[in-house]
Design a protein around this motif. Structure first.
Motif, PDB file in Angstrom:
ATOM      1  N   TRP A 943       0.841  -1.205   0.000  1.00 21.49           N
ATOM      2  CA  TRP A 943       0.000   0.000   0.000  1.00 21.49           C
ATOM      3  C   TRP A 943       0.872   1.249   0.000  1.00 21.49           C
ATOM      4  CZ3 TRP A 943      -4.945  -0.157  -1.057  1.00 21.49           C
ATOM      5  CH2 TRP A 943      -5.682  -1.328  -0.795  1.00 21.49           C
ATOM      6  N   GLU A 945       1.626   5.382   0.766  1.00 16.88           N
ATOM      7  CA  GLU A 945       1.327   6.215   1.929  1.00 16.88           C
ATOM      8  C   GLU A 945       0.028   6.977   1.698  1.00 16.88           C
ATOM      9  OE1 GLU A 945       4.547   8.750   2.854  1.00 16.88           O
ATOM     10  OE2 GLU A 945       5.984   7.132   3.183  1.00 16.88           O
ATOM     11  N   CYS A 946      -0.538   7.376   2.831  1.00 11.01           N
ATOM     12  CA  CYS A 946      -1.826   8.060   2.767  1.00 11.01           C
ATOM     13  C   CYS A 946      -1.667   9.416   2.066  1.00 11.01           C
ATOM     14  CB  CYS A 946      -2.360   8.254   4.177  1.00 11.01           C
ATOM     15  SG  CYS A 946      -4.119   8.676   4.202  1.00 11.01           S
ATOM     16  N   SER A 947      -2.593   9.719   1.201  1.00  7.32           N
ATOM     17  CA  SER A 947      -2.519  10.947   0.428  1.00  7.32           C
ATOM     18  C   SER A 947      -3.887  11.617   0.484  1.00  7.32           C
ATOM     19  CB  SER A 947      -2.133  10.634  -1.020  1.00  7.32           C
ATOM     20  OG  SER A 947      -2.132  11.807  -1.800  1.00  7.32           O
ATOM     21  N   GLU A 953      -9.631  13.292   5.378  1.00  5.45           N
ATOM     22  CA  GLU A 953      -9.735  11.911   4.863  1.00  5.45           C
ATOM     23  C   GLU A 953      -8.773  11.736   3.698  1.00  5.45           C
ATOM     24  OE1 GLU A 953     -13.070   8.769   3.068  1.00  5.45           O
ATOM     25  OE2 GLU A 953     -13.656  10.792   3.708  1.00  5.45           O
ATOM     26  N   GLY A 954      -8.084  10.590   3.685  1.00  8.08           N
ATOM     27  CA  GLY A 954      -7.124  10.312   2.626  1.00  8.08           C
ATOM     28  C   GLY A 954      -7.336   8.936   2.023  1.00  8.08           C
ATOM     29  N   LYS A 956      -5.180   5.341   0.302  1.00  8.93           N
ATOM     30  CA  LYS A 956      -3.977   4.581   0.001  1.00  8.93           C
ATOM     31  C   LYS A 956      -4.230   3.776  -1.268  1.00  8.93           C
ATOM     32  CE  LYS A 956      -2.010   3.951   4.618  1.00  8.93           C
ATOM     33  NZ  LYS A 956      -1.516   2.950   5.605  1.00  8.93           N
ATOM     34  N   SER A 986      -9.456   3.809   2.132  1.00  2.00           N
ATOM     35  CA  SER A 986      -9.377   5.087   2.859  1.00  2.00           C
ATOM     36  C   SER A 986      -8.367   4.995   3.999  1.00  2.00           C
ATOM     37  CB  SER A 986     -10.753   5.459   3.392  1.00  2.00           C
ATOM     38  OG  SER A 986     -11.217   4.455   4.279  1.00  2.00           O
ATOM     39  N   CYS A 987      -7.828   6.154   4.392  1.00  2.00           N
ATOM     40  CA  CYS A 987      -6.847   6.196   5.478  1.00  2.00           C
ATOM     41  C   CYS A 987      -7.039   7.488   6.288  1.00  2.00           C
ATOM     42  CB  CYS A 987      -5.423   6.085   4.942  1.00  2.00           C
ATOM     43  SG  CYS A 987      -5.020   7.347   3.706  1.00  2.00           S
ATOM     44  N   LYS A 988      -6.542   7.511   7.469  1.00  5.14           N
ATOM     45  CA  LYS A 988      -6.713   8.647   8.383  1.00  5.14           C
ATOM     46  C   LYS A 988      -5.535   9.603   8.254  1.00  5.14           C
ATOM     47  CE  LYS A 988      -7.795   9.703  13.185  1.00  5.14           C
ATOM     48  NZ  LYS A 988      -7.984   9.137  14.552  1.00  5.14           N
ATOM     49  N   LEU A 989      -5.815  10.904   8.124  1.00  3.56           N
ATOM     50  CA  LEU A 989      -4.770  11.935   7.999  1.00  3.56           C
ATOM     51  C   LEU A 989      -4.659  12.728   9.307  1.00  3.56           C
ATOM     52  CD1 LEU A 989      -5.714  13.281   4.463  1.00  3.56           C
ATOM     53  CD2 LEU A 989      -3.839  11.755   5.026  1.00  3.56           C
TER      54      LEU A 989
END
Length: 1034
Positions: A943, A945-947, A953-954, A956, A986-989
């Protein structure tokens, strides 16, 4: 345990004996007719030990329903009726056409064309004859069967509202009215392939001037059948005349004549009857004459027909009754009746037996009888020392042929010591050494069991009549050892004073009472084998089989028989079949069927084969020498008679001369013959002859292109039947000339060419002849050189040569050899061989027989040849390993091999030589092979990195690739259709307020120089450097 195993075997045998199933259907065979509607069928076989399969073993299908052409009968019903054409009916001749009766659709009714008289020809029309409404069904064994739209007899498939066979009516627009759908059906329906078709019926006369009637039908090309006219509503209906003259009408000059039917070949059942059919020529005198069959143009009437004389009488037998005794020998009966129209039809000499002897399955032995104390009755006492019968033992089998007889013991002591008394002895029935019931000795005189004995006179006692009386004594043995029997008591004359038995005559003045009787041994018998007598041997000699019924039964306490499972009877099981009549058969005479009569009329002979044969084991017939047969040898010849012969006359015969005539120099007159093809020079006088035997030449007439040639003029017919042409004109005289002698015809074709063309053609033929027989120097010789002379050779014969350069010779000529038929190995070359008659005025190309008559040898027209002696072949190596390195799809890899075109010495040649040299198609050098390790899977990357870098909300991301599971190499599209792993989530920013912009790589300076800040991933790693740079990120 043995009993349970026996039950299992019985159940298994019953299941196997009653199970039966059909095999797969075979393919449909050839159609019974090439046109006009025929039948084909396919069959299946009932498998298993019994023919208990449900359903039929044959299925029919209609075929070739297109109309017949060239005057053939349109339908099978027409063909059957036409077979009776010209058959004499009450000394009248008629032509027949079908007549359909809806009340009996599968009977053959025919109607005369001349009078309209209807006659029932056959009770059952042939299989495949149309029947039902508008001929929608066909007759099968005398019953009208429906035909589905799939052409299968008995099928219930129909055309739906959309015109689809077997459809559900949903393939077209349901909102349209039904009539519109019929006119404008779905493209898959009938309307798209239906058209108007004009049908012309059979000719009203089989000869002479007849007419045909027309009908216009709507015809479906998809299933070759007539459909409703609404399907052709989109096309205008053609207008045709109601009748027209028949095409190709034949003359009534010749006709068939059929004699009366003979008697049936069988007196009962289905047989055949025969009749003579001949072609007759109608003469002006009124008396017909017999001519060859080829003269009659109509279909020849059938010479044989089936005849059914009713069922054959036969004797029917019922089952045998149970044996009349429970042990030993008895009798069985059965009912025998005659099945026939009359009871007297069955021959009494062949009537099966109604009675037979039987054996009850056990001997009446093995049981002792004793008196039960205090009851005065007798019971059965088991003696385990008695051995039961074993019917497989040869010694036991011999017991069946030992007859029972009475045996007696010694006389006992006298019943009195003085006076007159009695002596007793035991009398028993024995079979061999074993006691059996007295009934088995039936028919023999039984010895006495008591007799008088006389001692000295008594001194004081005097017997008086008042002291004597009849008294019931003890009971005799029971009539049955089990299963219920009867006992009767003894009745003796007794002196009451002494209670002694005296002579019966002393009680003579008193009425002797009947003996007391009672039932006894009312107990169930143990199970035992019940066997019937062996039936007749299947063959009188040569080794056959005898069979009998073997059942396990027990006798109930009331004497009835009850069937029980076989495992309850003692082992071994008696034989149900045995060999018989193993001796060799005496040789006997055998005959074949009589052949055809040697004549078609008058008195002749017919022959048959006669042979001596023996029947060996299993019914095998073997021919042996005639000396082994006894008795007179059957005749091989007999007379046959087919009625009076008609007087035959010699028929006319035109003798044609085959060949090609080529004129190369003008002469006073050229003589030609019919049968030739003539190539003439202009302005030549020609005489063409028509040689005819058995015909008056003055009656010969000639036509050209169907126009009659007159008796006078430049082109005329002479009085002797020859055709003469004066100064032949290429413009008017070229064509086909026909001479006619009665019904016989002969033709000659006349064409023209210039003298230059004739010389060129002649030179080519002459050069070929001379080169083949001499050499080129002979052709190019100086005219003054007389050393070259033509001479006879194997293929060349000089007929005549004169000093005026005239010549006449015959020769074979040959074309050049063709190419070799094989590119390698041995092949064949061919050439055309022609017979020539050459003169200085013409050349005739003749049949080969003309040159052979002159003694010339025919040159060979074929010879062997070889271009390359050896043919190469395909040589293949073994397949390579089926490796996971060459996976192509799930479960399969690709392996390879080398394929080369080689000679036997191993040298490689071009593949073309194998392809042209007969080695066949080049074998494949690669193919798929099974490999369970070949399995395509989805492979994902790590995966990202979160963007973006900060926010609420980001996302991956990761990449996805289809690879082979074992090697990891790309598998391209093989994974299509398999579940795809997700490529984003989805990922947490972190909040942007707390985000620190700084470089997270030591290479950020280089990234800025390479203008990499325009990518999100690099801006995140080098946030500070990218922010401080002046490069735009957009």
């Amino acid at each position: 345990m043995n009993g349970i195993f026996g039950i299992f075997l019985i159940i298994l045998a019953l299941a196997l004996s009653t199970s039966a199933e059909w095999s797969e259907w075979g393919l449909y065979g050839e159609c019974s007719r090439p046109c006009g509607g025929g039948l084909s069928n396919r069959t299946r076989t009932c498998l298993g030990d019994s023919n208990t399969c449900d359903g039929t073993n044959i299925r029919f299908k209609t075929c070739n329903k297109q109309d017949c052409m060239n005057g053939e009968a349109r339908t099978l019903r027409e063909l059957q009726c036409q077979s009776y054409n010209n058959v004499s009916l009450k000394e009248n001749l008629f032509h027949w056409r079908p007549h359909y009766d809806s009340r009996n659709p599968c009977a053959l009714y025919c109607e005369t064309v001349e009078t309209g008289f209807v006659l029932k020809m056959q009770q059952h029309a042939m299989n495949g004859t149309s029947c039902g409404d508008r001929g929608s069904g066909v007759c099968i064994y005398g019953t009208c069967k429906a035909v589905g739209c799939d052409d299968i007899v008995g099928s219930k498939r129909e055309v739906d509202r959309c015109g689809v066979c077997g459809g559900d009516g949903e393939s077209c627009d349901q909102s349209l009215p039904r009539d519109h759908i019929r006119r404008h059906a779905h493209p898959t329906g009938i309307a798209e392939i239906a058209r108007w078709d004009v049908r012309w019926g059979a000719c009203s006369k089989s000869c002479g001037d007849g007419v045909q009637s027309s009908s216009v039908v709507c015809w479906s090309r998809s299933n070759n059948s007539e459909v409703l006219e609404t399907y052709c509503g989109h096309m205008p209906k053609p207008v045709t005349p109601p009748t027209r003259p028949c095409a190709n009408n034949v003359s009534c000059y010749f006709r068939w004549h059929a004699f009366k039917w003979g008697s049936c070949s069988r007196t009962c059942g289905e047989g055949l009857r025969y009749r003579r059919v001949m072609c007759l020529k109608q003469q002006t005198s009124g008396k017909p004459k017999h001519v060859p069959d080829r003269k009659c143009a109509d279909v020849k009437p059938s010479m044989n027909a089936q005849c059914n004389m009713g069922d054959c009488p036969e004797w029917l037998t019922g089952p045998w009754s149970p044996c009349s005794v429970s042990c030993g020998f008895g009798e069985q009966k059965r009912k025998v009746v005659c099945r026939a129209k009359s009871v007297d039809s069955c021959e009494s000499a062949h009537k099966p037996e109604t009675e037979q002897k039987c054996y009850a399955g056990k001997s009446c032995e093995g049981y002792d009888i004793e008196e039960r104390e205090g009851e005065g009755t007798f019971i059965q006492k088991d003696d385990s020392s008695v051995t039961k019968h074993d019917f497989f033992d040869d010694e036991r089998l011999q017991e069946l042929f030992v007859f029972a007889e009475f045996k007696v013991t010694e006389w006992g002591a006298c019943s009195v010591t003085c006076g007159v008394g009695y002596q007793h002895r035991n009398v028993t029935c024995h079979k061999g050494d074993n006691p059996v019931p007295v009934t088995e000795c039936k028919g023999q005189e039984q010895p006495h069991i008591k007799r008088e004995c006389h001692n000295k006179a008594c001194l004081s006692d005097v017997t008086t009549a008042t002291s004597l009386m009849w008294k019931h004594g003890p009971f005799k043995p029971c009539s049955q050892t089990c299963g219920g029997g009867t006992q009767s008591s003894l009745v003796d004359c007794v002196d009451q004073r002494t209670n002694r038995t005296v002579l019966d005559l002393l009680c003579g003045e008193q009425l002797k009472p009947p003996p007391d009787t009672r039932s006894c041994n009312r107990i169930e018998c143990p199970p035992e084998w019940k066997v019937s007598e062996y039936g007749d041997c299947s063959v009188p000699c040569g080794g056959g089989k005898q069979s009998r019924e073997v059942d396990c039964v027990l006798t109930t306490s009331y004497g009835g028989l009850k069937a029980v499972p076989a495992y309850r009877c003692p082992d071994p099981v008696p034989l149900s079949e045995r060999s018989c009549n193993l001796q060799f058969c005496q040789a006997e005479w055998g005959t074949g069927n009589w052949g055809e009569c040697s004549v078609t009329c008058g008195l002749g002979v017919e022959q048959r084969s006669v042979f001596c044969f023996k029947v060996f084991k299993d019914g095998l017939h073997v021919n042996v020498s005639d000396v082994e047969c006894l008795g007179l040898r059957p005749p091989t010849l007999r007379q046959c008679h087919f009625g009076e012969c008609y007087q035959l006359q010699q028929l006319p015969l035109i003798q044609e001369q085959k060949g090609t005539f080529i004129q190369i120099k003008r002469t006073k007159r050229i003589q030609l013959f019919v049968g030739e093809t003539a190539i003439l020079l202009p302005n030549q006088a020609v005489k063409i002859q028509c040689p005819v035997k058995n015909f008056q030449r003055r009656l010969i007439f000639w036509t050209k292109n169907r126009r009659l040639i007159p008796l006078v003029g430049r082109v005329r017919v002479s009085s002797n039947g020859a055709l003469r042409i004066t100064r032949a004109n290429p413009q008017t005289d070229a064509g086909i000339y026909t001479c006619s002698a009665g019904t016989l015809h002969g033709q000659i074709t006349v064409t023209f060419q210039s003298k230059a063309e004739a010389n060129a053609q002649a030179k080519e033929i002459l050069n070929n002849i001379l080169i083949e027989n001499f050499n080129e120097s002979f052709i190019n010789r100086p005219q003054s050189d007389s050393t070259f002379k033509m001479r006879n050779t194997e293929f060349f014969k000089v007929n005549s040569i004169n000093e005026d350069s005239g010549y006449d010779y015959s020769s074979f000529t040959m074309t050049n050899w063709s190419e070799c038929s094989a590119k390698c190995g041995w092949g064949t070359q061919t050439r055309v061989v022609t017979c020539n008659h050459v003169t200085d005025k013409f050349i005739r190309l003749l049949p080969e027989e003309e040159c052979l008559k002159m003694g010339l040898s025919r040159p060979t027209s074929s010879r062997k040849c070889v271009i390359e002696e050896e043919c190469p072949s395909w040589v293949v190596t073994g397949w390579s390993e089926c490796s996971v390195d060459n996976c192509r799809k799930d479960g399969f890899a690709l392996h390879r091999r080398s394929v080369n075109c080689q000679f036997k010495n191993g040298s490689d040649v071009d593949d073309v030589k194998c392809l042209k040299g007969g080695a066949g198609v080049r074998p494949d050098n690669k193919e798929l092979c099974k490999n369970i390790d070949c399995k395509a899977v989805w492979k994902t990357s790590e995966w990202s990195e979160c963007s973006p870098e900060c926010g609420t909300e980001g996302m991956k991301h990761r990449t996805l690739m289809c690879v082979w599971g074992t090697t990891g190499t790309p598998a391209q599209f093989i994974c299509d259709g398999k579940p795809r792993p997700s490529v984003s989530k989805s990922c947490k920013l972190q909040p942007c307020s707390s985000y620190v912009c700084k470089d997270r790589s030591s290479l950020c300076e280089k990234f800025v120089r390479l203008n990499m800040c325009r990518y999100v991933a690099f801006r995140r790693k080098c946030c500070a450097s990218c922010k401080n740079s002046n490069v735009s990120w957009s």
